[in-house]
Design an enzyme around this catalytic site. Structure first.
Site, PDB file in Angstrom:
ATOM      1  N   MET A 131       0.601  -1.358  -0.034  1.00  0.00           N
ATOM      2  CA  MET A 131      -0.034  -0.117   0.319  1.00  0.00           C
ATOM      3  C   MET A 131       0.842   1.093   0.199  1.00  0.00           C
ATOM      4  SD  MET A 131      -3.481  -0.827   1.853  1.00  0.00           S
ATOM      5  CE  MET A 131      -3.015  -0.748   3.417  1.00  0.00           C
TER       6      MET A 131
ATOM      7  N   HIS B  92       8.915  -3.562   2.957  1.00  0.00           N
ATOM      8  CA  HIS B  92       8.766  -3.624   2.234  1.00  0.00           C
ATOM      9  C   HIS B  92      10.031  -3.498   1.352  1.00  0.00           C
ATOM     10  CE1 HIS B  92       5.708  -0.729   3.506  1.00  0.00           C
ATOM     11  NE2 HIS B  92       4.487  -1.915   2.900  1.00  0.00           N
TER      12      HIS B  92
ATOM     13  N   GLY C 182       4.861 -10.370   3.737  1.00  0.00           N
ATOM     14  CA  GLY C 182       5.228 -10.359   4.741  1.00  0.00           C
ATOM     15  C   GLY C 182       4.787 -10.794   6.124  1.00  0.00           C
TER      16      GLY C 182
ATOM     17  N   TYR D 170       3.974   3.842   0.939  1.00  0.00           N
ATOM     18  CA  TYR D 170       4.589   4.625   1.855  1.00  0.00           C
ATOM     19  C   TYR D 170       5.661   3.583   2.427  1.00  0.00           C
ATOM     20  CZ  TYR D 170       5.634   8.600   4.767  1.00  0.00           C
ATOM     21  OH  TYR D 170       6.489   9.977   4.684  1.00  0.00           O
ATOM     22  N   LEU D 171       7.015   3.250   1.727  1.00  0.00           N
ATOM     23  CA  LEU D 171       7.627   2.149   1.359  1.00  0.00           C
ATOM     24  C   LEU D 171       8.607   1.922   2.585  1.00  0.00           C
ATOM     25  CD1 LEU D 171       7.764   1.147  -2.134  1.00  0.00           C
ATOM     26  CD2 LEU D 171       6.446   0.289  -0.453  1.00  0.00           C
TER      27      LEU D 171
ATOM     28  N   SER E   2       6.664  -0.303  10.468  1.00  0.00           N
ATOM     29  CA  SER E   2       5.332  -0.359   9.846  1.00  0.00           C
ATOM     30  C   SER E   2       5.241   1.344   9.813  1.00  0.00           C
ATOM     31  CB  SER E   2       3.966  -0.974  10.550  1.00  0.00           C
ATOM     32  OG  SER E   2       2.579   0.047  10.300  1.00  0.00           O
ATOM     33  N   SER E   3       3.846   1.080   8.274  1.00  0.00           N
ATOM     34  CA  SER E   3       3.785   2.943   7.250  1.00  0.00           C
ATOM     35  C   SER E   3       3.204   3.239   8.253  1.00  0.00           C
ATOM     36  CB  SER E   3       3.277   2.554   6.138  1.00  0.00           C
ATOM     37  OG  SER E   3       3.493   2.215   5.048  1.00  0.00           O
ATOM     38  N   ARG E   4       1.817   2.695   8.928  1.00  0.00           N
ATOM     39  CA  ARG E   4       1.269   3.495  10.857  1.00  0.00           C
ATOM     40  C   ARG E   4       1.935   3.843  11.486  1.00  0.00           C
ATOM     41  NH1 ARG E   4      -2.563  -0.636   8.293  1.00  0.00           N
ATOM     42  NH2 ARG E   4      -4.730   0.453   7.705  1.00  0.00           N
TER      43      ARG E   4
ATOM     44  N   GLN F 178      -2.768 -12.206   6.759  1.00  0.00           N
ATOM     45  CA  GLN F 178      -3.604 -11.790   5.419  1.00  0.00           C
ATOM     46  C   GLN F 178      -1.967 -12.993   4.842  1.00  0.00           C
ATOM     47  OE1 GLN F 178      -2.835  -8.227   3.891  1.00  0.00           O
ATOM     48  NE2 GLN F 178      -0.745  -8.739   3.538  1.00  0.00           N
TER      49      GLN F 178
HETATM   50  P1  AMP Z   1       1.940  -2.925   3.739  1.00  0.00           P
HETATM   51  O1  AMP Z   1       1.807  -1.920   2.251  1.00  0.00           O
HETATM   52  O2  AMP Z   1       1.968  -2.308   5.141  1.00  0.00           O
HETATM   53  O3  AMP Z   1      -0.265  -2.858   2.825  1.00  0.00           O
HETATM   54  O4  AMP Z   1       2.124  -4.332   3.924  1.00  0.00           O
HETATM   55  C1  AMP Z   1       2.774  -4.762   2.038  1.00  0.00           C
HETATM   56  C2  AMP Z   1       4.001  -5.941   2.058  1.00  0.00           C
HETATM   57  O5  AMP Z   1       4.588  -5.388   3.302  1.00  0.00           O
HETATM   58  C3  AMP Z   1       3.526  -6.897   3.476  1.00  0.00           C
HETATM   59  O6  AMP Z   1       3.522  -8.329   3.090  1.00  0.00           O
HETATM   60  C4  AMP Z   1       3.765  -6.538   4.267  1.00  0.00           C
HETATM   61  O7  AMP Z   1       3.612  -8.374   5.570  1.00  0.00           O
HETATM   62  C5  AMP Z   1       5.018  -5.929   4.054  1.00  0.00           C
HETATM   63  N1  AMP Z   1       5.311  -5.991   5.440  1.00  0.00           N
HETATM   64  C6  AMP Z   1       5.413  -4.605   5.902  1.00  0.00           C
HETATM   65  N2  AMP Z   1       5.702  -4.267   6.968  1.00  0.00           N
HETATM   66  C7  AMP Z   1       6.916  -5.194   6.974  1.00  0.00           C
HETATM   67  C8  AMP Z   1       7.695  -5.333   8.010  1.00  0.00           C
HETATM   68  N3  AMP Z   1       7.886  -4.739   9.169  1.00  0.00           N
HETATM   69  N4  AMP Z   1       8.677  -6.590   7.665  1.00  0.00           N
HETATM   70  C9  AMP Z   1       8.362  -7.308   6.714  1.00  0.00           C
HETATM   71  N5  AMP Z   1       7.178  -7.626   6.258  1.00  0.00           N
HETATM   72  C10 AMP Z   1       6.337  -6.232   6.165  1.00  0.00           C
END
Ligand code: AMP
Length: 283
Positions: free
Chosen positions: A30, A37, A147, A32-33, A185-187, A153
């Site tokens: 989503m 990511h 991840g 905001y890498l 986390s992006s959050r 998920q």
């Molecule tokens: P998101 O953009 O948050 O939806 O995440 C996209 C992908 O990146 C998902 O498969 C997440 O599980 C993975 N991801 C997000 N944060 C992490 C992290 N800290 N370590 C590993 N994978 C991550």
């Protein structure tokens, strides 16, 4: 590295790679890498000739009360991260490109989505399964990377790929953490200084759970009580759930007699954060 906004452009590029006999990996995000990511992009790069990163804040996986509007977005910054880590194509569609007028078809799942995050976010996994199915159909990758940070998920997508005979290898990658332990986390950008400090209770609880399991504790309640104790000590933290489930079915278990997922969601102020561990990764 190219950024495209339309499904047609993705298909044209992937077709060209396919005629050259190249393999393709997909990293759904989503945006905001961050380094989490980036680790998925690197994993895809190791296994595939070309890597597509989708960068799309998927509206249908957010409930009306959730943070769709405020979710951080920065495609220029994302492009730099993808470029640096060797991704080949970013697919960054507008919502109307993914959900055209008249869109009424959804991919839904029972059982695995009825626990953990599925309880507090009842429409979330329908949105996730639908968008990931669409991305799989658009990109048609050989492998897709998710991840373990979003452990439920990952389990749901693996089940969906198996149940719907999607000929795509689903690969789970380790959680990437900040140096003090907080899962990236992006959050995390929502947290103020005090909340950022308080958010450490999640990883502290995870590390405590890992130590309990490693020391041979099999009683899930005993493990979870210790973990919850750490979180309850932090006034800014409010537990949504801390649970031990069967890693495949996501059903709660009482004794550690199989591969299990220990997962939590905790509010730090208004921000809901998640963290977890799979027992098979530590035993
Ligand atoms: P998101 O953009 O948050 O939806 O995440 C996209 C992908 O990146 C998902 O498969 C997440 O599980 C993975 N991801 C997000 N944060 C992490 C992290 N800290 N370590 C590993 N994978 C991550």
């Amino acid at each position: 590295m190219k950024i495209v906004k339309t499904i047609d452009e993705v298909r044209t590029q992937v077709k060209e790679w396919r005629t050259q006999g190249l393999s393709v990996g997909l990293v759904p995000t989503m945006g905001y890498l961050h380094e989490g990511h980036a680790s998925l992009i690197e994993a895809s790069k190791r296994d595939n000739d070309r890597t597509v990163v989708s960068d799309f804040v998927n509206p249908i996986q957010f409930a009306p009360t959730e943070d769709l509007e405020s979710y951080p977005r920065d495609i220029n910054r994302d492009a730099q991260v993808v470029e640096e880590h060797g991704g080949d194509l970013i697919f960054n569609p507008e919502p109307k490109e993914m959900y055209r007028d008249g869109f009424v078809t959804f991919v839904d799942m029972s059982v695995l989505t009825e626990e953990l995050c599925g309880l507090s976010r009842p429409t979330h996994f329908r949105g996730v399964c639908t968008v990931v199915s669409k991305l799989f159909n658009i990109v048609r990758p050989d492998r897709a990377y998710f991840g373990k940070k979003d452990a439920q998920q990952l389990a749901v997508i693996k089940r969906m790929a198996e149940d719907l005979n999607m000929d795509i290898e689903i690969i789970g990658c380790p959680i990437v953490r900040e140096s003090d332990g907080l899962a990236k986390s992006s959050r995390n950008t929502y947290l103020n200084e005090e909340e950022r400090r308080a958010a450490l209770v999640l990883s502290k609880a995870v590390f405590c759970g890992i130590n309990e399991v490693k020391s041979g504790q099999k009683n899930c309640k005993n493990i979870l009580d210790k973990m919850k104790g750490i979180i309850l000590n932090e006034p800014l933290a409010k537990i949504d759930y801390v649970k031990m489930v069967d890693a495949k079915t996501m059903r709660q278990i009482e004794t550690l007699d199989r591969n299990a997922l220990c997962a939590m969601a905790v509010y730090i102020g208004k921000t809901r954060l998640i963290d977890n561990f799979f027992t098979e990764d530590i035993l």
